[in-house]
Write an enzyme that holds these catalytic residues in place. Structure first.
Site, PDB file in Angstrom:
ATOM      1  CB  THR A 110      -0.916   0.057   1.243  1.00 49.58           C
ATOM      2  OG1 THR A 110      -0.089   0.206   2.396  1.00 49.58           O
ATOM      3  CG2 THR A 110      -1.762  -1.193   1.363  1.00 49.58           C
ATOM      4  CB  CYS A 111       0.214   4.578  -1.405  1.00 49.60           C
ATOM      5  SG  CYS A 111       0.265   3.847  -3.023  1.00 49.60           S
ATOM      6  CG  ASP A 112       0.366   4.487   5.577  1.00 47.16           C
ATOM      7  OD1 ASP A 112       1.461   4.653   6.162  1.00 47.16           O
ATOM      8  OD2 ASP A 112      -0.706   4.902   6.027  1.00 47.16           O
TER       9      ASP A 112
END
Ligand SMILES: *Cc1c(COP(=O)(O)O)cnc(C)c1O
Length: 377
Positions: A324-326
């Site tokens: 994910t983009c975290d």
């Protein structure tokens, strides 16, 4: 340690995307091992570890009781064939209207750790049995439950006296030594505390009947762990030491120890890269991460065993991360994870011992990734 049935299922069904596969035979073996290790204790499965209906149905059919933390979990346990008189509402933090709903469903045993919670139960579930949770230090646990639950033993005495005054049945004492507890003697000091609470209440004419010894039984990840039998012997020895010939009713509430080793997650390598040409630590990105169900890698607390198709090749430490983009979605970085140098995009890996605390921790749709799928076989 992943079972032949799980490997077979993955080989023949070839499910797409990351998924958990749980082998019910292992859950059954675990239940029977706990029963054999502590034959005089009732087993209350901690539903939150994995509430899959197939698991709850199997455990209900084997005679398990259930430790539930919410009305939804109580309803799941009842739907699976559990009976309300074998459900413990074990969360010390409950809304009064949820206590009333549980009471209406027939649940009659509730956890408390404060005067305020006793008042709610006296109003919403008059006459119910309550047990008071005492604090433990969590030392030796890889996933300690810290100071959030429980009160000091002296306050437990006051809370149980108050419950008695408000017309409730002061039933016992509970504690949880901390999850993934690898020390066999961790139950000893908590049982000593429990005995002191029993004695102080007896002096006031209130006779407690039960000690709820919680969960904490570990799953094997990278290191060997003692057997259920060894835990049973250590716990029984402590019960004898502190209660002599008057051992009360006892409960255990295994969650992780009941289902952890029954499951494995199949995942896929999405990217293997470096941050600079000189970098000697590669980054390995999987299609599952902290938000896809591996939340217990928080602070790198739980370190899973990961099997790759290239095991046996030379290994190199890697940073392991999710898709994910975290930036929080990194599994192991402080202590990099050794992975085969030959590991390649598209390789399928097995994350072992993931039957507990994975599916329910998975986000609904962060970045559009669907929640962790699970198959119970
Ligand atoms: C989470 C929990 C358990 C289960 O703990 P494990 O360490 O997974 O065995 C048992 N009892 C209570 C009250 C819990 O909150």
């Amino acid at each position: 340690m992943t079972t032949a049935r799980i490997l077979d299922f993955l080989r023949t069904r070839r499910p797409d995307g990351p998924c958990l596969v749980v082998d019910l035979d292992v859950v059954r073996d675990n239940f029977l091992s706990f029963r054999k290790a502590l034959p005089d204790s009732s087993i209350y499965y901690a539903v939150k570890a994995n509430p899959a209906p197939e698991i709850l149905r199997l455990l209900a059919s084997l005679g398990s009781s259930f430790d539930c933390a919410s009305v939804a979990e109580i309803e799941m346990a009842l739907k699976a064939g559990g009976s309300a008189d074998r459900v413990s509402y074990g969360n010390t933090i409950k809304k009064e209207r949820d206590i009333a709903r549980a009471h209406a469903l027939g649940v009659s045993m509730f956890a408390v750790d404060s005067h305020e919670e006793v008042e709610k139960i006296a109003r919403a579930a008059p006459g119910a049995r309550v047990f008071c949770r005492v604090l433990t230090d969590g030392e030796g646990a890889e996933w300690p439950l810290s100071r959030k639950f429980g009160c000091v033993p002296q306050m437990a005495v006051d809370v149980l006296v108050y419950a008695h005054q408000l017309g409730l049945v002061s039933h016992g004492v509970s504690f949880h030594v901390g999850s993934q507890m690898t020390k066999l003697d961790a139950w000893d000091s908590a049982l000593a505390d429990a005995r002191r609470v029993f004695d102080k209440l007896a002096q006031q004419g209130i006779h407690l009947k039960m000690v709820n010894m919680g969960g904490g039984f570990p799953t094997r990840y990278l290191k060997d762990i003692p057997t259920a039998q060894a835990y049973g012997q250590a716990i029984f020895a402590s019960l004898r030491k502190h209660f002599g010939n008057h051992i009360p009713e006892t409960i255990i509430e295994p969650g992780r120890g009941m289902v952890g080793n029954a499951g494995a997650i199949k995942a896929e390598v999405v990217l293997v890269s470096r941050k600079s040409d000189e970098d000697d630590v590669r980054w390995v990105f999987l299609d599952i991460g902290k938000f896809g169900g591996l939340a217990e890698t928080m602070d790198e607390a739980i370190r899973y065993s990961i099997v790759t198709p290239r095991d046996g090749d030379a290994v190199e430490p890697c940073v392991l991360a999710g898709p994910t983009c975290d930036s929080a979605d990194v599994l192991y970085e402080k202590t990099p994870y050794p992975m085969p140098v030959s590991l390649t995009i598209g390789d399928e890996v097995l994350i072992e011992g993931t039957g507990a605390y994975t599916t329910t921790y998975s986000a609904v749709a962060f970045n559009g990734f669907e929640p962790l799928r699970s198959y119970v076989i």
